[in-house]
Design a protein around this motif. Structure first.
Motif, PDB file in Angstrom:
ATOM      1  N   ILE A 206       0.833  -1.205   0.000  1.00  0.00           N
ATOM      2  CA  ILE A 206       0.000   0.000   0.000  1.00  0.00           C
ATOM      3  C   ILE A 206       0.866   1.252   0.000  1.00  0.00           C
ATOM      4  N   TRP A 207       0.468   2.228  -0.791  1.00  0.00           N
ATOM      5  CA  TRP A 207       1.055   3.562  -0.707  1.00  0.00           C
ATOM      6  C   TRP A 207      -0.088   4.560  -0.510  1.00  0.00           C
ATOM      7  N   THR A 208       0.235   5.760  -0.092  1.00  0.00           N
ATOM      8  CA  THR A 208      -0.775   6.762   0.252  1.00  0.00           C
ATOM      9  C   THR A 208      -0.615   7.986  -0.628  1.00  0.00           C
ATOM     10  N   ASN A 209      -1.722   8.459  -1.194  1.00  0.00           N
ATOM     11  CA  ASN A 209      -1.651   9.649  -2.040  1.00  0.00           C
ATOM     12  C   ASN A 209      -1.658  10.911  -1.192  1.00  0.00           C
ATOM     13  N   ALA A 210      -1.619  12.072  -1.862  1.00  0.00           N
ATOM     14  CA  ALA A 210      -1.501  13.351  -1.152  1.00  0.00           C
ATOM     15  C   ALA A 210      -2.700  13.628  -0.256  1.00  0.00           C
ATOM     16  N   GLU A 211      -3.857  13.047  -0.593  1.00  0.00           N
ATOM     17  CA  GLU A 211      -5.065  13.275   0.207  1.00  0.00           C
ATOM     18  C   GLU A 211      -5.231  12.250   1.318  1.00  0.00           C
ATOM     19  N   GLY A 212      -4.271  11.340   1.424  1.00  0.00           N
ATOM     20  CA  GLY A 212      -4.350  10.326   2.472  1.00  0.00           C
ATOM     21  C   GLY A 212      -5.064   9.057   2.066  1.00  0.00           C
ATOM     22  N   GLY A 213      -5.454   8.948   0.789  1.00  0.00           N
ATOM     23  CA  GLY A 213      -6.124   7.746   0.325  1.00  0.00           C
ATOM     24  C   GLY A 213      -5.157   6.592   0.154  1.00  0.00           C
ATOM     25  N   MET A 214      -5.596   5.397   0.519  1.00  0.00           N
ATOM     26  CA  MET A 214      -4.749   4.214   0.417  1.00  0.00           C
ATOM     27  C   MET A 214      -4.868   3.619  -0.986  1.00  0.00           C
ATOM     28  N   ARG A 215      -3.715   3.317  -1.603  1.00  0.00           N
ATOM     29  CA  ARG A 215      -3.673   2.872  -2.989  1.00  0.00           C
ATOM     30  C   ARG A 215      -2.780   1.635  -3.119  1.00  0.00           C
TER      31      ARG A 215
END
Length: 580
Positions: A206-215
């Motif tokens: 998992i990585w996290t985008n700038a808005e904190g969403g898990m991707r």
């Protein structure tokens, strides 16, 4: 559906560094991606797969479903899974058919395996869709040298809306945050690779985008050949799959004009090729100079794809006339702070909009029923008519009149035109109208206040629709609102069946009040405005009324507009002489 009982490839270490990924075999890449997905599911995270029906997202969807399948076979639990698909309504009919078919296969596979899967399909809002945006006169298409905001409205925002809805839905069933998974690949372009690096994307967790969403990006390091090899294994029954992907491969082969696509009989040989990069979006896309995918399809198999030839002609007509300034409106829609209206080439002229609607309706009237494609559906037809009336582009109910003409067999198709060479945008000056043209006490400009409806309500004591004040103190009719501009399908059908011809006969004339159609639709109640939009529609209708009273509605002759201009700017003087 392929559900081979052959075992999956032997497990490999999911923590292999990205540097060595290029040396992994297709089997190891598959298992590495499966391990990353399984780790997310093991942690209890629901998973959302953004699926486009293309090759990359199809691989990711199958990886997700197979990871869930393996967990269930081991007697382990599986969190909820969602497939999000954005349909742009004017997509290539073959892509639409492919997407619908593959979605049903996913659902069947999930049901057969007991996988907790939900598929959500989203569409652009009525107001932003191609029919309203372009044919309705709200804006121009996206061209190669202009902003491509249509992709934002039709894909990005739809995807964001689906994701937000999915998150809201999942919060009711689990406390674990959802992970959004996409089929993005670093190899696709250098620009995409740079974006991937800046976001810190990874394929092993998992990585996290700038808005904190898990991707999660499980095929981030896969090549196009890796993708096709995987689909080839699925086609051969060597990997369990919700589909044999035969139609996916056929589309890429025919749209790409090459034989690069993997097929079951020679899938191993396909590793030697460069892979297929065919892409296809909407059949109206003018962001590219030519639609190579659609052209290849039409030329590759006339019997199967020949029905799309008029669609290609329609797209080419729009693209080739980008710089044909005779097809533009020259009366600006806004009045600047100094009280001037600009006289310059702007959005499409009313005559061009009429042509586009006539061509679109004629083409879709001659399509085979199996194509299941519409440029303009019933709701969009009324939205176009509403906008034409509100903007003062055509006399009332003109769009419905055109639809009736097409129904009678009066068909028109786009002419073949050569590309018009780029020239500077013509600008001729400004017309001064002042700042008090629509003063609050101006009696001849009603805006969104429906006086006949107000009198009827008062006289009958119905009281279902009252009035309200806008922030600037104007009284407007308090028409119903929804979250966005909307048209009720049943109400539109009933009006078209029982009321349209009467209203066309009464109002479809040059000396009618051109905003009449917009008011009548609101009066009937099957058109609802977006919440908070009363003041905006009031201003729009007031400007149109004033423009009609002053001969600035419809498509005034350019020479008349030039004659009314106040002193042109110096750079515009040559254009004045040219136009004269």
């Amino acid at each position: 559906m392929h559900t081979s009982q052959l075992p999956l490839f032997p497990a490999v270490n999911p923590q292999v560094s990205l540097v060595t990924v290029a040396h992994l075999t297709p089997e190891e890449l598959e298992q590495r991606a499966m391990a990353a997905i399984d780790a997310v599911l093991e942690a209890g995270h629901p998973m959302i797969c953004a699926w486009s029906s293309g090759k990359d997202s199809s691989v990711v969807a199958n990886l997700m479903l197979n990871a869930a399948r393996a967990r269930l076979e081991r007697g382990e639990s599986c969190p909820p899974l969602l497939i999000n698909h954005s349909s742009i309504t004017v997509e290539n009919p073959e892509v639409q058919a492919l997407a619908s078919s593959e979605i049903e296969k996913m659902r069947a596979y999930a049901a057969d395996q007991g996988i907790p899967l939900t598929v959500r399909v989203g569409h652009p809002t009525l107001y932003s869709a191609f029919a309203c945006r372009v044919i309705g006169g709200r804006g121009l298409p996206a061209f190669p040298d202009t902003r491509g905001d249509c992709s934002v409205d039709w894909k990005v925002r739809v995807g964001d809306r689906l994701t937000a809805e999915a998150y809201a839905e999942l919060r009711h069933v689990t406390d674990m945050p959802a992970v959004l998974m996409t089929g993005v690949r670093r190899e696709e372009s250098s620009a995409r690779a740079a974006s991937i690096a800046s976001r810190g994307e990874r394929d092993d967790g998992i990585w996290t985008n700038a808005e904190g969403g898990m991707r999660l990006s499980p095929i981030l390091s896969w090549t196009s050949d890796d993708v096709w090899t995987y689909l080839g294994y699925c086609a051969a029954g060597m990997i369990p799959s919700y589909s044999d992907f035969a139609e996916t491969m056929r589309f890429y082969r025919d749209a790409g004009g090459s034989s690069c696509v993997v097929v079951a009989s020679d899938m191993m040989d396909a590793r030697k090729g460069g892979g297929c990069g065919a892409r296809s979006g909407c059949v109206t896309c003018t962001k590219v100079k030519s639609d190579k995918s659609l052209t290849n399809m039409v030329e590759s198999d006339a019997d199967r794809y020949g029905y799309m030839k008029p669609m290609l002609a329609f797209r080419d007509f729009i693209s080739n006339t980008q710089y044909d300034w005779s097809r533009r409106s020259y009366v600006g829609r806004t009045i600047d702070k100094d009280g001037y209206i600009a006289i310059a080439a702007d959005t499409y002229a009313p005559q061009m909009l009429e042509e586009l609607l006539w061509y679109a309706l004629s083409i879709q009237a001659t399509l085979p029923r199996a194509a299941n494609f519409r440029y303009v559906d019933r709701r969009e037809l009324f939205a176009i008519d509403m906008l034409w009336s509100a903007y003062g582009l055509h006399k009332p109910f003109h769009a419905l009149w055109i639809a009736r003409e097409v129904e009678r067999g009066n068909l028109k198709f786009p002419p073949k035109v050569k590309p018009v060479q780029k020239t500077p945008v013509p600008s001729y000056g400004r017309i001064y109208v002042g700042s008090d043209w629509d003063g609050i006490d101006t009696p001849k400009v009603a805006g969104l206040f429906d006086a006949p409806l107000a009198m009827a309500e008062e006289g009958c004591g119905i009281g279902s629709i009252g009035t309200r004040f806008t922030r600037d103190g104007r009284i407007v009719t308090d028409f119903d609102t929804t979250q966005q501009f909307e048209i009720d399908e049943e109400g539109a059908f009933l009006f078209l069946e029982f009321e349209a011809d009467r209203h066309i006969a009464e109002f479809h004339r040059d000396d009618a009040e051109w905003t009449a159609a917009a008011r009548i639709y609101l009066r009937y109640g099957f058109v609802t405005l977006a919440k908070g939009a009363h003041a905006r529609w009031d201003g729009l209708l007031r400007r149109t009324e004033w423009r009609q009273q002053n001969g600035l509605h419809g498509q005034p002759p350019l020479e008349h507009l030039i004659a009314r201009c106040d002193a042109p700017a110096r750079q515009e003087e040559a254009l004045f002489a040219e136009a004269a």
